[in-house]
Structures are given as C-alpha cells and as structure tokens.
Design an enzyme around this catalytic site. Structure first.
Site, mmCIF file in Angstrom:
data_model
loop_
_atom_site.group_PDB
_atom_site.id
_atom_site.type_symbol
_atom_site.label_atom_id
_atom_site.label_comp_id
_atom_site.label_asym_id
_atom_site.label_seq_id
_atom_site.Cartn_x
_atom_site.Cartn_y
_atom_site.Cartn_z
ATOM 1 N N HIS A 48 44.227 36.064 43.134
ATOM 2 C CA HIS A 48 44.003 36.811 44.239
ATOM 3 C C HIS A 48 44.040 35.952 45.119
ATOM 4 C CE1 HIS A 48 42.132 40.907 43.274
ATOM 5 N NE2 HIS A 48 41.140 39.574 42.047
ATOM 6 N N ASN B 140 46.688 49.419 37.468
ATOM 7 C CA ASN B 140 46.383 49.018 39.015
ATOM 8 C C ASN B 140 47.342 48.558 39.700
ATOM 9 O OD1 ASN B 140 45.121 46.617 37.436
ATOM 10 N ND2 ASN B 140 43.831 46.350 38.668
ATOM 11 N N HIS C 217 38.598 49.702 29.881
ATOM 12 C CA HIS C 217 37.246 48.411 30.774
ATOM 13 C C HIS C 217 35.716 49.399 30.903
ATOM 14 C CE1 HIS C 217 36.583 45.900 34.290
ATOM 15 N NE2 HIS C 217 35.121 46.878 34.200
ATOM 16 N N ASP D 162 43.222 38.341 30.856
ATOM 17 C CA ASP D 162 43.244 40.039 32.335
ATOM 18 C C ASP D 162 43.252 38.262 33.058
ATOM 19 O OD1 ASP D 162 41.663 41.630 33.958
ATOM 20 O OD2 ASP D 162 40.029 41.005 33.575
ATOM 21 N N HIS E 9 47.572 41.904 35.356
ATOM 22 C CA HIS E 9 47.613 42.273 36.273
ATOM 23 C C HIS E 9 48.645 41.576 36.971
ATOM 24 C CE1 HIS E 9 43.713 43.975 36.081
ATOM 25 N NE2 HIS E 9 43.111 43.363 35.061
ATOM 26 N N PHE E 10 49.503 42.321 37.502
ATOM 27 C CA PHE E 10 50.752 41.160 37.736
ATOM 28 C C PHE E 10 51.011 42.192 38.840
ATOM 29 C CE2 PHE E 10 52.425 38.734 33.606
ATOM 30 C CZ PHE E 10 52.294 37.887 33.446
ATOM 31 N N ARG E 11 51.062 42.997 39.562
ATOM 32 C CA ARG E 11 50.350 42.926 41.190
ATOM 33 C C ARG E 11 52.274 43.350 41.059
ATOM 34 N NH1 ARG E 11 45.325 42.814 40.728
ATOM 35 N NH2 ARG E 11 44.287 40.582 40.971
ATOM 36 N N HIS F 297 38.335 42.943 26.928
ATOM 37 C CA HIS F 297 37.807 42.121 27.624
ATOM 38 C C HIS F 297 35.980 42.415 27.538
ATOM 39 C CE1 HIS F 297 37.505 44.808 30.809
ATOM 40 N NE2 HIS F 297 38.036 44.313 32.019
HETATM 41 O O1 DOR Z 1 38.158 40.527 37.482
HETATM 42 C C1 DOR Z 1 38.864 41.283 36.936
HETATM 43 N N1 DOR Z 1 40.152 41.518 37.947
HETATM 44 N N2 DOR Z 1 38.899 42.602 36.335
HETATM 45 C C2 DOR Z 1 39.291 43.457 36.079
HETATM 46 O O2 DOR Z 1 39.393 44.170 35.127
HETATM 47 C C3 DOR Z 1 40.406 44.011 37.284
HETATM 48 C C4 DOR Z 1 41.431 42.608 37.749
HETATM 49 C C5 DOR Z 1 41.880 42.727 38.984
HETATM 50 O O3 DOR Z 1 42.996 43.406 39.296
HETATM 51 O O4 DOR Z 1 41.591 41.957 40.098
#
Ligand code: DOR
Length: 445
Positions: free
Chosen positions: A315, A104, A186, A311, A72-74, A240
């Site tokens: 944050h 996402n 997921h 994964d 997840h590279f935001r 996962h």
């Molecule tokens: O812990 C998680 N955070 N699991 C995920 O599948 C999504 C991810 C996120 O995008 O922060």
C-alpha cells in the site's frame, strides 16, 4: 541470443537435496540443470554453435529460487500500489523466482476470463515465474471447479469486503464438498471481527488492530476450515498462520492432506512494532505477541507449519499515513523474506537447508509444481546465489516494490541475493536487473 547461453556456475557452495552444502560447479542448458560436479569445464560443453557463460560463485551459496506462495501484486486495477512488472523486479532482487498471486485485484480473479487476463499480463511483464489463485465467491462455483491453470481456490473467510468474503458455513461447506483442488483459506472469523470492531470503535491507535482481530478470531476460522476439510478429506492449505493457539491445534490434529504456512513478519515482528512503525505494522491477520512468535517458530521447526509465504501486500505510504482504521492492512515482503530467514539461519535459529525447504522445496511439493524446488539434474534452473558473509541494512531507497518501503527498514541482514536465475537466465546480478527477461506460467500437476 545471448540470454539463452548455457550457464556454468563455478565454485558455489551448492545445497544438495539431502540438505548438505557441497562446493562445486553447476551446468545449465535450455533452462534445465544438466550437470553438477566438483569441477566442470566449459570445454566439456562448448560446441561450435554456442558458447558458455561462466559465473564465478566463489564465496557464494547456491539455493533453489524462492517460491513465494502468497502475494498480492495489485494488477489489474490497483496498479498505483504495485504492478506485475515492479513486483517481479522486487522478486528478482529478493531471490524469488516464482510466485502464487491472490485474487483480490480489480476485477476480482473469480472467473476463467479474469485468470486468463492475469496470465496474459504476466507473460508480457513478469521477470519471474507466476501462478494465480482463483477466488471463491458465492456465485462462481463452476469456475472454481474448472478454472485452469489456477494453483488453487482462495477463500477469504474474514478480513475482506464484498464478493470475496465467504464466511457462512453452509456456503463454505458447499465449496469444500465439490471438486478436489487445493483450497487455501485466510482464516479469521468475520462475525467476531465485526463485533469487536464496534466494541473498539473510535480508537485510532493501530495497536488496537491486534485486539479487534484477535487470536480467537483466527482460531475459530481455522477450526471451521479444518472441520470441513476433514468432513470431505479436502486438500486444505491454511494461509499465514499467526497464533500459538492455531499452531497447537495443528500440532494435535493435522490430517496428511492439510498444510500451513507462516510469514516472516509473524515470526519476527510482534505487537511492539506498532510503537516503532505504526500502521506499517498493520496487517491481516495482525501481528501477535512474542509468545506467539516463539510458538510459531517451534511449529515451523517441528514441521507442524510446512512453509513460508510473505503475503506481500503493498500500500502506498500516503494510504498507510491515514489514521487507523482507515489505514489499509498489509506490508510488502518479497524483497526481504529470504535475507530475513537466512539471517536467522546464520544466527543459529535454524539451518540454511531448512530455510531452502520452507521457501522452495516444500512449497513446490505442496502445490505440486513439477521440477522445481531442488538443485538436482533435470530440475528447472530457478536458482539464487546468496552471500552469507556480508551484512547490509534494509533501506527504503533500495526497495524496488512500487510502494517503496519496508517494515524491516534498518534491520541489518545477511543472505542477500547476489544473482537470481530464472529458467537458466540471469534476471538479477550484483544489484542490476535484466528487465528484458520473462518468466513462465507455472504448471500444477
Ligand atoms: O494484510 C493483508 N493485506 N492481508 C491480506 O490477506 C490481504 C492484504 C491486502 O491485499 O492488502
């Protein structure tokens, strides 16, 4: 251009397609592995119009570059946590030469336009190769069927809010019934999580996370995904995998068209990590018990689980400092995954060849990425030279991910990437990045 010079790697311990390690040289031109032999000389390849860049790999092991199939590279939308440039720098440092990224982001990657936007951004910013999932929503069925070149359809059956949550069986059935592209799930049962969240409301100890989103929630969703996959013989990938129960289920019944992955953290961390690193151990699906760790390892060794993904879900530390449940789930991973697994190999838990299979070869095969995942003539020169002799600790100050921390700080690891090569060009070497390099969009055959 100097960046496009042919490369001649000397004296590396080279991982062969049969899993053996053989000392020798590798010649790379135009991004492709052209020759592998016990001894090659630059004069064999030098022509009047170009010279050859020689790399002394004495004491190092040459592996296919890691293909991380869940990150997840935001970008776009959440660049304060990470962006495609910083994430790809972290990849290069971790020996990751390709990644598959999740939908996402903001906006969600649920349309061809959003997918194209990510591809354009990646072409501008990414040091390594990239591919993107398209996210399933209730409304976007036509885009799911046609969007290209998406590596697959991602379904969040749980642990997600808003449009990306698809947890109703009728809707899931509709998605599984149409088209034939890979569906990656997921798998957590959102209804069960919702109930249990109410039951445990008010508890701020992050350890409760593993009880709220418990093994049963994961198992129920995996059972449903398997049922639908079997109904339509639909290509399914379970992201996962985290519980012993799911691993045992797959051991009993795993159709040939189903694959599963596990993360380093579900193999190596368990609920005791909440005591030491608090919310930095919080992720979805949550960490489990030492028993789950052990069963997952065995399933990986036995081929019940096919490969490894990080994964990577960064944050900020400020966000992670919020009291549970306001603290977000997720931890970074691309910088540490290869060293974590190679350390396990050096400690006798598996072999170096198995690690390369789980982190590259098997991923290329499952996602049908042509010409990647092996060191063989004609394959793309996405490679990593690792040092299997030196141990160095994971340190917060070394992290290139924008979030700037790791759940593995203080772990003493070996197998760190010394040189990372993407498409025949060196993007990371002895601690230094070449930030002018760009990777390519992955193709899926
Ligand atoms: O812990 C998680 N955070 N699991 C995920 O599948 C999504 C991810 C996120 O995008 O922060």
């Amino acid at each position: 251009m100097s960046s496009d010079l042919p490369l001649l790697i000397h004296n590396a311990s080279i991982l062969q397609p049969d899993g053996s390690l053989v000392l020798g040289d590798v010649y790379i031109q135009n991004g492709i592995i052209q020759a592998i032999a016990a001894e090659l000389s630059a004069t064999d390849f030098s022509a009047s119009d170009h010279t050859v860049k020689e790399v002394d790999a004495t004491g190092l092991t040459l592996l296919p570059g890691v293909i991380d199939p869940q990150v997840h590279f935001r970008e776009p939308g959440l660049e304060y946590k990470e962006d495609l440039f910083t994430a790809s720098c972290a990849c290069a440092r971790g020996g990751v030469t390709s990644f598959l990224e999740m939908p996402n982001t903001r906006p969600l990657t649920t349309t061809q336009a959003a997918l194209d936007d990510k591809l354009n951004r990646a072409a501008e910013k990414c040091l390594v190769n990239y591919g993107f999932f398209i996210g399933a929503t209730a409304e976007m069925l036509p885009d799911l069927l046609e969007a290209t070149p998406a590596c697959g359809i991602k379904i969040f059956m749980g642990s997600m809010h808003g449009a990306l949550l698809v947890d109703e069986e009728a809707l899931l059935d509709q998605i599984f019934s149409k088209g034939d592209r890979l569906i990656a799930v997921h798998a957590e049962n959102q209804a069960r999580i919702r109930d249990r969240r109410q039951q445990f409301a008010g508890i701020t100890d992050p350890a409760i996370h593993s009880q709220i989103q418990d093994n049963q929630a994961a198992l129920e969703a995996t059972q449903l995904a398997l049922k639908l996959s079997k109904k339509y013989q639909r290509r399914l990938h379970i992201l996962h995998l985290s519980t012993a129960e799911e691993a045992e289920l797959l051991r009993q019944e795993k159709p040939a068209w189903v694959t599963a992955e596990v993360t380093p953290q579900h193999l190596l961390l368990n609920t005791s990590a909440y005591e030491t690193i608090g919310t930095r151990a919080q992720m979805n699906p949550p960490l489990r018990s030492p028993h789950d760790n052990q069963i997952l390892w065995q399933a990986l060794l036995d081929g019940v689980i096919d490969f490894i993904a990080t994964d990577h879900a960064p944050h900020t530390l400020e966000e992670k400092a919020k009291p549970y449940p306001d603290s977000p789930s997720g931890m970074p991973g691309v910088e540490t995954s290869l060293a974590l697994l190679l350390t396990q190999a050096m400690q006798g838990r598996c072999t170096v060849a198995q690690v390369a299979n789980w982190m590259s070869t098997a991923v290329a095969k499952a996602y049908r990425i042509p010409n990647k995942g092996l060191i063989a003539i004609g394959y793309d020169a996405d490679l990593v030279l690792v040092d299997l002799n030196t141990y160095r600790p994971v340190r917060r100050e070394d992290q290139l991910t924008k979030c700037g921390w790791s759940s593995f700080e203080g772990w003493n690891l070996t197998g760190w990437a010394v040189t990372t090569i993407v498409g025949g060009r060196i993007v990371f070497d002895h601690g230094k990045l070449n930030t002018s390099m760009r990777g390519q969009a992955l193709r899926f055959s």
